[in-house]
Structure formats: C-alpha cells, structure tokens
Design a protein around this motif. Structure first.
Motif, PDB file in Angstrom:
ATOM      1  N   ALA A 102       0.829  -1.209   0.000  1.00 18.92           N
ATOM      2  CA  ALA A 102       0.000   0.000   0.000  1.00 18.92           C
ATOM      3  C   ALA A 102       0.862   1.257   0.000  1.00 18.92           C
ATOM      4  CB  ALA A 102      -0.935  -0.007   1.212  1.00 18.92           C
ATOM      5  N   LEU A 103       1.968   1.232   0.721  1.00 21.06           N
ATOM      6  CA  LEU A 103       2.870   2.387   0.748  1.00 21.06           C
ATOM      7  C   LEU A 103       3.527   2.595  -0.611  1.00 21.06           C
ATOM      8  CD1 LEU A 103       4.647   1.890   4.193  1.00 21.06           C
ATOM      9  CD2 LEU A 103       2.739   3.411   3.672  1.00 21.06           C
ATOM     10  N   ALA A 104       3.799   1.493  -1.310  1.00 22.92           N
ATOM     11  CA  ALA A 104       4.466   1.593  -2.610  1.00 22.92           C
ATOM     12  C   ALA A 104       3.529   2.051  -3.715  1.00 22.92           C
ATOM     13  CB  ALA A 104       5.090   0.256  -2.977  1.00 22.92           C
ATOM     14  N   HIS A 105       2.243   1.814  -3.564  1.00 27.98           N
ATOM     15  CA  HIS A 105       1.312   2.041  -4.669  1.00 27.98           C
ATOM     16  C   HIS A 105       0.289   3.144  -4.390  1.00 27.98           C
ATOM     17  CE1 HIS A 105       2.959  -1.327  -6.863  1.00 27.98           C
ATOM     18  NE2 HIS A 105       2.785  -2.107  -5.822  1.00 27.98           N
ATOM     19  N   SER A 106       0.536   3.956  -3.375  1.00 23.40           N
ATOM     20  CA  SER A 106      -0.384   5.066  -3.102  1.00 23.40           C
ATOM     21  C   SER A 106       0.356   6.156  -2.352  1.00 23.40           C
ATOM     22  CB  SER A 106      -1.585   4.594  -2.278  1.00 23.40           C
ATOM     23  OG  SER A 106      -1.245   4.497  -0.908  1.00 23.40           O
ATOM     24  N   ASP A 107      -0.278   7.319  -2.282  1.00 19.71           N
ATOM     25  CA  ASP A 107       0.278   8.423  -1.501  1.00 19.71           C
ATOM     26  C   ASP A 107      -0.676   8.808  -0.373  1.00 19.71           C
ATOM     27  OD1 ASP A 107      -1.787   9.519  -2.955  1.00 19.71           O
ATOM     28  OD2 ASP A 107      -0.576  11.084  -3.917  1.00 19.71           O
ATOM     29  N   LEU A 108      -1.490   7.864   0.078  1.00 20.02           N
ATOM     30  CA  LEU A 108      -2.479   8.151   1.114  1.00 20.02           C
ATOM     31  C   LEU A 108      -1.875   8.185   2.514  1.00 20.02           C
ATOM     32  CD1 LEU A 108      -5.562   5.996  -0.015  1.00 20.02           C
ATOM     33  CD2 LEU A 108      -5.376   8.483  -0.007  1.00 20.02           C
ATOM     34  N   PHE A 109      -0.721   7.550   2.695  1.00 20.37           N
ATOM     35  CA  PHE A 109      -0.229   7.335   4.042  1.00 20.37           C
ATOM     36  C   PHE A 109       1.024   8.163   4.328  1.00 20.37           C
ATOM     37  CE2 PHE A 109      -2.319   3.382   2.692  1.00 20.37           C
ATOM     38  CZ  PHE A 109      -3.336   3.354   3.636  1.00 20.37           C
ATOM     39  N   ALA A 110       1.078   8.661   5.555  1.00 20.47           N
ATOM     40  CA  ALA A 110       2.247   9.416   6.002  1.00 20.47           C
ATOM     41  C   ALA A 110       3.345   8.507   6.510  1.00 20.47           C
ATOM     42  CB  ALA A 110       1.834  10.389   7.107  1.00 20.47           C
ATOM     43  N   ALA A 111       2.999   7.249   6.846  1.00 16.65           N
ATOM     44  CA  ALA A 111       3.984   6.291   7.363  1.00 16.65           C
ATOM     45  C   ALA A 111       3.320   4.927   7.447  1.00 16.65           C
ATOM     46  CB  ALA A 111       4.502   6.729   8.735  1.00 16.65           C
ATOM     47  N   GLY A 112       4.133   3.924   7.756  1.00 16.76           N
ATOM     48  CA  GLY A 112       3.614   2.569   7.933  1.00 16.76           C
ATOM     49  C   GLY A 112       4.475   1.786   8.893  1.00 16.76           C
ATOM     50  N   ALA A 113       3.888   0.723   9.452  1.00 17.57           N
ATOM     51  CA  ALA A 113       4.616  -0.166  10.365  1.00 17.57           C
ATOM     52  C   ALA A 113       4.356  -1.607   9.961  1.00 17.57           C
ATOM     53  CB  ALA A 113       4.187   0.070  11.810  1.00 17.57           C
ATOM     54  N   SER A 114       5.438  -2.369   9.818  1.00 15.20           N
ATOM     55  CA  SER A 114       5.358  -3.784   9.475  1.00 15.20           C
ATOM     56  C   SER A 114       5.900  -4.595  10.642  1.00 15.20           C
ATOM     57  CB  SER A 114       6.162  -4.074   8.205  1.00 15.20           C
ATOM     58  OG  SER A 114       6.259  -5.468   7.971  1.00 15.20           O
ATOM     59  N   LEU A 115       5.033  -5.373  11.263  1.00 15.43           N
ATOM     60  CA  LEU A 115       5.423  -6.226  12.379  1.00 15.43           C
ATOM     61  C   LEU A 115       5.574  -7.654  11.861  1.00 15.43           C
ATOM     62  CD1 LEU A 115       3.743  -3.723  13.555  1.00 15.43           C
ATOM     63  CD2 LEU A 115       3.473  -5.150  15.588  1.00 15.43           C
ATOM     64  N   TYR A 116       6.810  -8.155  11.895  1.00 16.74           N
ATOM     65  CA  TYR A 116       7.179  -9.476  11.386  1.00 16.74           C
ATOM     66  C   TYR A 116       6.457  -9.785  10.069  1.00 16.74           C
ATOM     67  CZ  TYR A 116       3.418 -10.227  14.864  1.00 16.74           C
ATOM     68  OH  TYR A 116       2.288 -10.109  15.643  1.00 16.74           O
ATOM     69  N   GLY A 117       6.511  -8.791   9.150  1.00 16.86           N
ATOM     70  CA  GLY A 117       5.766  -8.861   7.902  1.00 16.86           C
ATOM     71  C   GLY A 117       6.565  -9.451   6.747  1.00 16.86           C
ATOM     72  N   VAL A 118       5.833  -9.921   5.746  1.00 20.38           N
ATOM     73  CA  VAL A 118       6.407 -10.519   4.546  1.00 20.38           C
ATOM     74  C   VAL A 118       6.885  -9.402   3.612  1.00 20.38           C
ATOM     75  CG1 VAL A 118       5.921 -11.949   2.514  1.00 20.38           C
ATOM     76  CG2 VAL A 118       4.885 -12.515   4.730  1.00 20.38           C
ATOM     77  N   THR A 119       8.112  -9.526   3.133  1.00 17.56           N
ATOM     78  CA  THR A 119       8.643  -8.548   2.170  1.00 17.56           C
ATOM     79  C   THR A 119       9.077  -9.194   0.865  1.00 17.56           C
ATOM     80  OG1 THR A 119      10.970  -8.667   2.874  1.00 17.56           O
ATOM     81  CG2 THR A 119       9.514  -7.211   4.126  1.00 17.56           C
ATOM     82  N   ASP A 120       9.448 -10.480   0.890  1.00 14.14           N
ATOM     83  CA  ASP A 120       9.951 -11.176  -0.295  1.00 14.14           C
ATOM     84  C   ASP A 120       9.215 -12.503  -0.423  1.00 14.14           C
ATOM     85  OD1 ASP A 120      11.314 -12.505  -2.287  1.00 14.14           O
ATOM     86  OD2 ASP A 120      13.297 -11.902  -1.602  1.00 14.14           O
ATOM     87  N   LEU A 121       8.293 -12.575  -1.367  1.00 12.85           N
ATOM     88  CA  LEU A 121       7.474 -13.774  -1.526  1.00 12.85           C
ATOM     89  C   LEU A 121       8.295 -14.964  -2.002  1.00 12.85           C
ATOM     90  CD1 LEU A 121       4.326 -12.089  -3.064  1.00 12.85           C
ATOM     91  CD2 LEU A 121       4.408 -13.325  -0.888  1.00 12.85           C
ATOM     92  N   ARG A 122       9.320 -14.716  -2.767  1.00 12.32           N
ATOM     93  CA  ARG A 122      10.152 -15.832  -3.217  1.00 12.32           C
ATOM     94  C   ARG A 122      10.861 -16.485  -2.027  1.00 12.32           C
ATOM     95  NH1 ARG A 122      13.952 -12.882  -7.287  1.00 12.32           N
ATOM     96  NH2 ARG A 122      13.906 -11.473  -5.487  1.00 12.32           N
ATOM     97  N   ALA A 123      11.396 -15.692  -1.142  1.00 11.42           N
ATOM     98  CA  ALA A 123      12.053 -16.236   0.041  1.00 11.42           C
ATOM     99  C   ALA A 123      11.054 -16.949   0.936  1.00 11.42           C
ATOM    100  CB  ALA A 123      12.752 -15.120   0.813  1.00 11.42           C
ATOM    101  N   LEU A 124       9.845 -16.402   1.026  1.00 13.50           N
ATOM    102  CA  LEU A 124       8.815 -17.036   1.846  1.00 13.50           C
ATOM    103  C   LEU A 124       8.469 -18.414   1.285  1.00 13.50           C
ATOM    104  CD1 LEU A 124       6.899 -16.605   4.286  1.00 13.50           C
ATOM    105  CD2 LEU A 124       5.193 -15.805   2.656  1.00 13.50           C
TER     106      LEU A 124
END
Length: 635
Positions: free
Chosen positions: A507-529
C-alpha cells in the motif's frame, strides 16, 4: 468560534490505556470446555511469564488449577498449535491430558497426581495436538507430527496410558479433529493434501473402530463431489454427526445420519451468517449439538459475532453475549462461554439463551474512573472496492471521557491490515485498538477480500490476487472514511503483522495516502517465503500468488522488496530474531533498501510477540514513531 477543548492534538491525548494493560496484566482465555457441571479453560498468565494452565471451576464455583506449576500447556503442531489438552470427569474429579509447550511431552493429571505419558524429546521429535479422550477407554486420540528431517509427517494416532502409540491413519499431508462417536464405535476426522489449505478443500472421513485392536476399518469419504472446505466434526449423543461445510457458498452446518446402508447427508436450512472459522489452529468450535436435532452455533454476520439456535427446522438469534467459540452445555441446563464483547475485556460467563448471564472471571479490571465514554466501539462499514464489489471494515472513532477534538479538527487514522490473509477484523474489545482510540486516533480495521465471515466467494476473491486486491480494499476503505469527513487525510498511517505486513508495504508503494507505515514481522519477499516457510504454509502461496518457481515473475512483481524505490515515507519494522515463519532476513533486506526505515529486532521472539517487555516496547516504539512523523511532541 473554536470550541474550547483542553486536549492536545488528536493522536497525543493522555490515555488510560497503558502498555501494561495491553501486555502486562491481561489474562488470556481459550478453548473453554465443560463436563458435567464443571467448566474448564486454558488460561495464559502474563505474571507467570506467559505460562498457560488448565483451570477448572467446580460446580460450587471454586476455581482450581489442574495442571502442575512447572508445566505450561501448548503445542507447536503446524507451528500455530491449539488443541493441546482435553479433560474428562473420572468419578467426581477431572482428569487432564495435555502437551507441554516447552518439551512436547504428553502428561496426564488427576488430583495431586501427574505422570508423563510420552517423552516428546525422543528422536525423531514428535509433537501432539487436537487431543481427545476416548469416551469408552483410557487412551487419547490425537494428531501427531513427526520431525525427522525434511518436511514433518502427519498421522492420526491413539495413545494408551502407558504411552504406546497406535497409528490409525497416515496417508494425508495433514489431519485434524479426530473425534470418536459417543459409543466409541466410529472415528470422524478431516484431512487435506498440499497444495490445498483447510479452508479451500478438505476430506471428511468416518471409519469404524475395532475396540480390541484399536484399528480403523474402511473409511467412508463424506466430502461429496464438490471441492469444498468441510471441517469441525462433532457428534450428538444419539450418534448423529454434524460438520460445517462451505459447499453451498458459506460455512454452514450439515448433518450426517448413519445406518446399515451408509451415511445420509442433510444440509440444514440456510442462515444469514457464516458458521465456521478458518483452521489456523486446532480446537476451534462453532457447533454444539443439543438434544432432539437442535443445535447451537457461533455465526459471523457483517463482520460481527452472533449466536444462533436451530430448533423446529429454523434458525433464530439468541442473546448470549459475544462468545469466542460456541457456548458449551452444562448438565444443569445452563451454558458456559468466553465472552468477548465490544465494550468490556474478555471474561468467563454462565447463562442461558434468554440473555440471563453472570460473569465469574475477567481477563482484567478497568482502571478506576473509566466509563463507557472512554471506550471506542466498532461500527461496521462497507464501501465499493476497485472491481465494483463491496468490501468491509470496522471503524472506531476516537474515544475519551476527558479529551475531545477541537472544532473542525479531524483525527489521525490508523489502518489495520489483519494477518492470514484468511483472517478477519475481530469486533471483540481489544486494548490494541483502544491503545490508539484513547489517544485520539481513529482506527479502520479492514476486512479486505480474502477475509473470513463473508462466504467462500469473498475468501476466494483474493486467489492469485494477494498483494493486489487486499491493497485495493485498504486504499478504498481509507478513501471512504476521508470522503465521509471522518479522518484527517494528511495523517493516515497503516500497520499490519505477518501477511498484513505485505499489505502495508504494498500500500505504501502504490499510493500516496499514508504518512507512514509499520510492518510487524511482515512478509517482504514472496520468493524467500515460498522457499523458507514451514510445512503448513509450504503451498499456501500457490492459491494466493501462483506456483513457485513456475510463476516466479509474479512472485517478484508482488513482493514489496521489488518496489522499495517507490516507498518515500518512513517505515518502522519490528521483528523477532527467532521467527521461523517469516525470517528476520526479510525485514533486514527490505529496510536496507529504504531511505526512511527503522528496524528494531527482538532477539528472543518468534513469529508474534509474547514477552511482556517486548509487547510494551513495541507499542511505545510504534506510537512515538507516528508522533514523530506527524511532527508532534512525543508524550
């Protein structure tokens, strides 16, 4: 004229919800069961370093711990666990069988006596879950997971009091819910094979059980011809088997009656609710067979919980609070349940279908002076999403008995993207929501496409679209509350954990709606997952993204790390050093690609934060991160 308001800007209000309330003093209740007029539950105690204990409530109301103080109940089957214990009455006293979370040992307790049944540290390592006492013997039916290198091997087994194991079935990739009939003559269970998940396609089996050899006879597949999720077998005392199936569009009860000719299926009349939960953990119950073909059920309707009674061929809503699982019957005619209302902490309740109830144990007591004005309650919200269909969310307004918005002021917004992604925004009272609303934030908890509680079609709308449809729905939800003038469009942030972390970063990469974001133990690389995750989810991405490595290009396109250069707002990463579901390397790799990234690692935590000090630190760290982003004084 501006309203006189003694409060600082929304988002920085003084709050009655301290980090100790979220992480420190709150008991956790799960898996309530009954036997006779005894009530039993799994209770997790922060003041004992998170130890989980089986507690019993005697018919006279006295509470007693039933498991030893040097043991903690739990299992790591499927990594997520659940169903790590069962209880029965032997005479007037309860007998408990349980798995020790730290060692994997099986133990039984009776009164002051406890004995180890199985040593879980044998090589190869074995884990046990979904424990169910044999109603006509002294053993226990359960799911066994054997770790001997490579992928774990699942089986249904019978364990006798001396620890001898009899394998009942071991052909499937996964097993769940081994449930013996009341007379012990049959065993029902469900299973599934990779690449399916238990909410996409399962097989329901029933087989006769030879009581002498403890071997199963030929199994009958009751799944039907349609691919569906058919789960949660539960027997009535008359030998009728009930399950919940989504073969007709949403999980709803099906009745199976056995005779010499086999098993006859009967779908119960449709009901305006979904009765069933995704099988992430063992031990969930949404159906309770009563007498004379009646049922009690836990349903989800428009994202909210409801209790339903089936009698005389029709369903009706009954007033029994907001149970976590279906209420369980007591012999005195009452029911017991874990009550998780919108306006009070979870508690244990006894009552009937008329709405009469009493609460006898609460997870926590509100601080003195807290009133209903200090509590934010969920408001169901629907909105149009990118493909023209309807999506859903729960919206929470800021709430405080002592602070208020100035005239014309709109609150900052915290958007929550739940995990799973086959989870849901839970309407039960949660300090993790009140933490924000009591400080002047609004909260939007989004039930994006793929969420549970809205039927199979809505769940399947995320198929091959994870990282797209969920993101579209979160963005559409934010635009909806902005258009309705409910929040400050310049102070919107988004947070999510695990699968929700991927949604946040996309959502942060594909919009300008947010001032910030927080990822808690989140997925970033689907290939590695896809390459590193555990067996239970090893093929989960086949349905959400595509097959790997055949569809590697799609995995690459959907991975937030591919679009890191498009994220130009601050991002906070919080991750456990021992996370085996989403390894720390995912957060490390992503954070190094961002100009405005903060990464904090909790070395001893796994997937999800459990230690009291860690939970408190993560809350404070995230709050101060948003306050800095908004340019406000940090409280």
């Amino acid at each position: 004229m501006t309203e006189l308001c003694p409060s600082p800007a929304a988002g920085n209000w003084p709050s009655w919800v301290g980090p100790d309330l979220v992480a420190g003093r709150t008991l956790s209740f799960a898996e309530l069961k009954t036997a006779g007029d005894w009530i039993f539950w799994l209770e997790t105690r922060p003041e004992e370093q998170g130890r989980a204990v089986i507690v019993g409530r005697r018919p006279d109301g006295t509470l007693v711990d039933l498991t030893p103080p040097d043991r903690t109940i739990g299992t790591r089957v499927h990594e997520y666990g659940g169903g790590a214990w069962d209880v029965r009455l032997s005479g007037d006293n309860p007998e408990v069988i349980f798995s020790d979370r730290k060692t994997g040992d099986l133990w039984s307790t009776y009164g002051e006596r406890s004995a180890r049944v199985i040593d879980g540290q044998r090589v190869p390592e074995q884990r046990y879950a979904d424990l169910t006492w044999d109603p006509t013997g002294n053993g226990v039916f359960c799911v066994r997971e054997t770790h001997a290198g490579g992928m774990p091997v699942a089986a249904l087994v019978y364990v006798d009091p001396m620890g001898k194991e009899t394998v009942l079935a071991e052909e499937a990739d996964f097993y769940a819910a081994p449930r013996p009939s009341p007379d012990g003559a049959f065993l029902a269970w469900f299973s599934w094979q990779n690449p399916e998940m238990p909410w996409t396609a399962t097989a329901l089996s029933v087989a006769p059980l030879d009581r002498t050899s403890l071997q199963l006879g030929p199994a009958t597949d009751l799944s039907g011809k349609e691919k569906c999720s058919i789960i949660e077998p539960r027997w009535a005392q008359d030998g009728t088997l009930y399950v919940t199936s989504d073969a007709r569009g949403s999980w709803s009860p099906v009745q199976f009656i056995g005779n010499e000719a086999g098993w006859t299926a009967r779908f119960l009349p449709s009901v305006n609710a979904e009765i069933g939960l995704p099988h992430w953990v063992f031990g969930q119950r949404t159906l309770l067979p009563l007498s004379d073909g009646e049922l009690l059920a836990l349903g989800i309707r428009q994202g909210l919980n409801c209790v339903l009674h089936f009698a005389n061929g029709q369903w009706e809503d009954v007033s029994m609070g907001a149970p976590v699982n279906v209420p369980e019957r007591l012999t005195n005619g009452n029911f017991a349940w874990i009550d998780a209302r919108e306006d009070a902490p979870p508690s244990l309740a006894i009552g009937d279908m008329t709405g009469s109830s009493e609460h006898f144990r609460s997870s926590v007591t509100f601080p003195e002076g807290v009133t209903q004005n200090d509590l934010s309650k969920p408001e169901p919200l629907s909105f149009q999403t990118a493909d023209g269909t309807e999506a859903y969310a729960l919206f929470y307004k800021p709430a405080s008995g002592s602070s208020c918005l100035a005239e014309g002021e709109k609150p900052p917004l915290v958007v929550m993207a739940h995990g799973g992604p086959t989870g849901r925004a839970n309407p039960a009272f949660a300090f993790k929501v009140q933490w924000w609303t009591s400080r002047g934030f609004a909260v939007l908890d989004v039930n994006y496409r793929g969420s549970t509680g809205f039927g199979r079609q809505y769940r399947e709308a995320l198929n091959l679209k994870w990282g797209v449809a969920d993101v579209e729905d979160c963005l559409a939800g934010v635009r909806a509350v902005i258009e309705r003038n409910l929040v400050d469009p310049h102070r919107c942030v988004i947070r999510g954990s695990s699968a929700g972390g991927l949604t946040v970063l996309a959502a942060l990469a594909h919009s300008d709606l947010f001032a910030a974001g927080a990822s808690l133990y989140g997925v970033t690389d689907l290939r590695a997952l896809a390459e590193e995750t555990h067996k239970f989810e090893a093929r989960y991405l086949d349905g959400l993204i595509g097959r790997y490595p055949e569809d590697e290009a799609v995995y690459l396109e959907r991975s937030p790390i591919t679009h890191a250069d498009k994220i130009n707002v601050p991002v906070l990463f919080l991750h456990g050093g021992g996370d085996k579901v989403v390894p720390l390397s995912q957060a490390e790799a992503m954070s190094t690609k961002l100009e405005q990234a903060e990464l904090h690692v909790y070395p001893d935590e796994g997937h999800g934060f459990r230690d009291r000090a860690v939970v408190e630190d993560a809350l404070i760290r995230e709050l101060r991160f948003y306050q800095r982003v908004f340019g406000e004084k940090v409280a």
